[in-house]
Design a protein around this motif. Structure first.
Motif, PDB file in Angstrom:
ATOM      1  N   UNK A 171       4.757   2.726  15.004  1.00  0.00           N
ATOM      2  CA  UNK A 171       4.224   1.962  13.871  1.00  0.00           C
ATOM      3  C   UNK A 171       3.136   2.720  13.127  1.00  0.00           C
ATOM      4  N   UNK A 172       2.260   3.360  13.857  1.00  0.00           N
ATOM      5  CA  UNK A 172       1.167   4.110  13.217  1.00  0.00           C
ATOM      6  C   UNK A 172       1.715   5.144  12.247  1.00  0.00           C
ATOM      7  N   UNK A 173       2.782   5.831  12.635  1.00  0.00           N
ATOM      8  CA  UNK A 173       3.340   6.859  11.760  1.00  0.00           C
ATOM      9  C   UNK A 173       4.124   6.264  10.591  1.00  0.00           C
ATOM     10  N   UNK A 174       4.693   5.072  10.777  1.00  0.00           N
ATOM     11  CA  UNK A 174       5.300   4.373   9.635  1.00  0.00           C
ATOM     12  C   UNK A 174       4.210   4.059   8.609  1.00  0.00           C
ATOM     13  N   UNK A 175       3.104   3.511   9.101  1.00  0.00           N
ATOM     14  CA  UNK A 175       1.993   3.146   8.217  1.00  0.00           C
ATOM     15  C   UNK A 175       1.467   4.386   7.502  1.00  0.00           C
ATOM     16  N   UNK A 176       1.389   5.504   8.228  1.00  0.00           N
ATOM     17  CA  UNK A 176       0.861   6.722   7.613  1.00  0.00           C
ATOM     18  C   UNK A 176       1.728   7.163   6.427  1.00  0.00           C
ATOM     19  N   UNK A 177       3.050   7.099   6.589  1.00  0.00           N
ATOM     20  CA  UNK A 177       3.924   7.543   5.506  1.00  0.00           C
ATOM     21  C   UNK A 177       3.835   6.592   4.306  1.00  0.00           C
ATOM     22  N   UNK A 178       3.789   5.299   4.611  1.00  0.00           N
ATOM     23  CA  UNK A 178       3.677   4.278   3.562  1.00  0.00           C
ATOM     24  C   UNK A 178       2.346   4.452   2.806  1.00  0.00           C
ATOM     25  N   UNK A 179       1.314   4.714   3.559  1.00  0.00           N
ATOM     26  CA  UNK A 179      -0.026   4.935   3.001  1.00  0.00           C
ATOM     27  C   UNK A 179      -0.053   6.178   2.105  1.00  0.00           C
ATOM     28  N   UNK A 180       0.628   7.242   2.525  1.00  0.00           N
ATOM     29  CA  UNK A 180       0.648   8.481   1.736  1.00  0.00           C
ATOM     30  C   UNK A 180       1.289   8.253   0.368  1.00  0.00           C
ATOM     31  N   UNK A 181       2.352   7.467   0.333  1.00  0.00           N
ATOM     32  CA  UNK A 181       3.004   7.175  -0.944  1.00  0.00           C
ATOM     33  C   UNK A 181       2.028   6.452  -1.884  1.00  0.00           C
ATOM     34  N   UNK A 182       1.366   5.425  -1.368  1.00  0.00           N
ATOM     35  CA  UNK A 182       0.426   4.673  -2.217  1.00  0.00           C
ATOM     36  C   UNK A 182      -0.776   5.550  -2.600  1.00  0.00           C
ATOM     37  N   UNK A 183      -1.183   6.431  -1.690  1.00  0.00           N
ATOM     38  CA  UNK A 183      -2.265   7.362  -1.999  1.00  0.00           C
ATOM     39  C   UNK A 183      -1.874   8.263  -3.171  1.00  0.00           C
ATOM     40  N   UNK A 184      -0.600   8.647  -3.213  1.00  0.00           N
ATOM     41  CA  UNK A 184      -0.103   9.432  -4.342  1.00  0.00           C
ATOM     42  C   UNK A 184      -0.310   8.697  -5.661  1.00  0.00           C
ATOM     43  N   UNK A 185      -0.065   7.395  -5.655  1.00  0.00           N
ATOM     44  CA  UNK A 185      -0.306   6.602  -6.875  1.00  0.00           C
ATOM     45  C   UNK A 185      -1.786   6.594  -7.239  1.00  0.00           C
ATOM     46  N   UNK A 186      -2.649   6.434  -6.246  1.00  0.00           N
ATOM     47  CA  UNK A 186      -4.096   6.410  -6.525  1.00  0.00           C
ATOM     48  C   UNK A 186      -4.542   7.760  -7.091  1.00  0.00           C
ATOM     49  N   UNK A 187      -3.974   8.840  -6.563  1.00  0.00           N
ATOM     50  CA  UNK A 187      -4.359  10.187  -7.009  1.00  0.00           C
ATOM     51  C   UNK A 187      -3.993  10.475  -8.453  1.00  0.00           C
ATOM     52  N   UNK A 188      -3.053   9.717  -8.979  1.00  0.00           N
ATOM     53  CA  UNK A 188      -2.648   9.953 -10.368  1.00  0.00           C
ATOM     54  C   UNK A 188      -3.649   9.357 -11.356  1.00  0.00           C
ATOM     55  N   UNK A 189      -4.527   8.489 -10.861  1.00  0.00           N
ATOM     56  CA  UNK A 189      -5.484   7.812 -11.756  1.00  0.00           C
ATOM     57  C   UNK A 189      -6.410   8.851 -12.403  1.00  0.00           C
ATOM     58  N   UNK A 190      -6.522   8.778 -13.716  1.00  0.00           N
ATOM     59  CA  UNK A 190      -7.420   9.670 -14.441  1.00  0.00           C
ATOM     60  C   UNK A 190      -6.872  11.084 -14.610  1.00  0.00           C
ATOM     61  N   UNK A 191      -5.615  11.306 -14.260  1.00  0.00           N
ATOM     62  CA  UNK A 191      -5.006  12.627 -14.434  1.00  0.00           C
ATOM     63  C   UNK A 191      -3.901  12.533 -15.480  1.00  0.00           C
ATOM     64  N   UNK A 192      -3.345  13.699 -15.840  1.00  0.00           N
ATOM     65  CA  UNK A 192      -2.170  13.671 -16.717  1.00  0.00           C
ATOM     66  C   UNK A 192      -0.929  14.145 -15.963  1.00  0.00           C
ATOM     67  N   UNK A 193      -0.884  13.833 -14.659  1.00  0.00           N
ATOM     68  CA  UNK A 193       0.304  14.194 -13.876  1.00  0.00           C
ATOM     69  C   UNK A 193       1.554  13.524 -14.452  1.00  0.00           C
ATOM     70  N   UNK A 194       1.418  12.253 -14.809  1.00  0.00           N
ATOM     71  CA  UNK A 194       2.532  11.507 -15.402  1.00  0.00           C
ATOM     72  C   UNK A 194       1.949  10.414 -16.283  1.00  0.00           C
ATOM     73  N   UNK A 195       2.731   9.824 -17.185  1.00  0.00           N
ATOM     74  CA  UNK A 195       2.195   8.752 -18.031  1.00  0.00           C
ATOM     75  C   UNK A 195       1.750   7.570 -17.166  1.00  0.00           C
ATOM     76  N   UNK A 196       0.689   6.866 -17.563  1.00  0.00           N
ATOM     77  CA  UNK A 196       0.264   5.714 -16.778  1.00  0.00           C
ATOM     78  C   UNK A 196       1.352   4.648 -16.737  1.00  0.00           C
ATOM     79  N   UNK A 197       1.430   3.928 -15.609  1.00  0.00           N
ATOM     80  CA  UNK A 197       2.518   2.949 -15.469  1.00  0.00           C
ATOM     81  C   UNK A 197       2.209   1.627 -16.156  1.00  0.00           C
TER      82      UNK A 197
END
Ligand SMILES: [Zn+2]
Length: 322
Positions: free
Chosen positions: A154-180
């Protein structure tokens, strides 16, 4: 929704006065209300409620964070407002912007379904998620493997799920992609997005993002995760064969520019930095007929891999991330 209290940075000022490790817990009422509105707007039947986080689940969330390379967890800095739990979310995780006075995204929070996380393991969760775009039948089955048997917990499931959402947070204030939070047709024609320009263009007339590969990848526009599979089971092999001729790191990455980046970030950290497995295997009547592997190290994803490497290295070499 953009005027809702949950979407305004002023609302979060008191929250961010404590360390991020203490901003993990039950979603506040204004956030629960906001997510209910979002579900209504996007056609999700679920009506989320605040959830108490059991001690063992909280311990796994904290262990999942602690096991990440330190520079990764520090990447978002003050852009990460907190990690909150609800039940009946619809999906596993959710991230949304918080806006400044000019309606510009300046931070984000993550929300998880506590009940979904509580009962999941890494490979079962990945298999479930990656199977959702396909109808069942015809003897075709898809397995996703993101952990070795000994680490399939379970811990590793949570880690992968968390990494995906962290990717969304990292896009804030950048021009990696258009804001959603803006429609494709409202994206400035002059704007450039170093990450998403590698895979996406805007169809302003249809108000949609189109991938640069759509002519050779007709299954992409029928790829719908979580709610209402559109692709027949016997399209699994052709879908993944065509995906292998794109620069998308996963099938979910092919659904939108924002999820393209979040998927790439999660799998890059998981596969390249943490040396973990990532593989989709399709079987027909018990025989393996297609194996789709992570694209890192392959020419098709080389440019995206460079951008990710720069993003991680640049941020870990400076103090005080903004
Ligand atoms: Zn996402």
């Amino acid at each position: 929704m953009q005027k809702h209290v949950a979407a305004r940075i002023a609302t979060w000022q008191a929250v961010v006065s404590v360390p991020v490790s203490e901003r993990i817990g039950t979603a506040p009422p204004y956030l629960v209300e906001y997510i209910n509105l979002d579900n209504i707007l996007n056609g999700f039947p679920e009506r989320p409620r605040a959830a108490k986080v059991e001690a063992d689940l909280l311990a796994d969330v904290k262990a999942a964070i602690a096991d990440l390379p330190a520079e990764i967890w520090n990447l978002p800095g003050q852009r990460l407002l907190g990690i909150y739990f609800v039940e009946n979310l619809g999906g596993t995780g959710y991230t949304d912007y918080v806006l400044d006075r000019n309606a510009k995204p300046v931070a984000a929070y993550m929300v998880f379904d506590a009940a979904v996380l509580a009962r999941t393991k890494a490979n079962a969760w990945a298999t479930w998620k990656e199977s959702t775009p396909f109808k069942t039948g015809s003897g075709y089955v898809l397995d996703a493997r993101i952990e070795a048997d000994g680490d399939d917990n379970r811990k590793n499931a949570i880690q992968y799920i968390l990494l995906h959402e962290l990717g969304h947070v990292l896009s804030v204030g950048t021009n990696l992609h258009p804001p959603w939070n803006i429609a494709p047709r409202d994206v400035a024609g002059s704007a450039t997005y170093p990450y998403s320009d590698l895979s996406w263009q805007i169809d302003r007339k249809a108000n949609k993002y189109r991938s640069l590969f759509d002519a050779r990848f007709p299954q992409r526009t029928s790829t719908v995760y979580y709610v209402g599979a559109k692709l027949p089971a016997d399209a699994m092999v052709s879908t993944y064969a065509n995906l292998g001729n794109t620069n998308f790191p996963s099938l979910y990455a092919a659904t939108s520019p924002g999820d393209d980046f979040a998927e790439a970030f999660a799998s890059y950290v998981h596969v390249v930095l943490m040396q973990r497995p990532w593989q989709i295997r399709i079987s027909h009547n018990g025989d393996v007929v297609k194996v789709f592997k992570s694209c890192w190290g392959e020419p098709r994803c080389a440019r995206k891999q460079e951008l990710l490497r720069d993003l991680v290295e640049r941020s870990s070499s400076v103090t005080g991330v903004r």
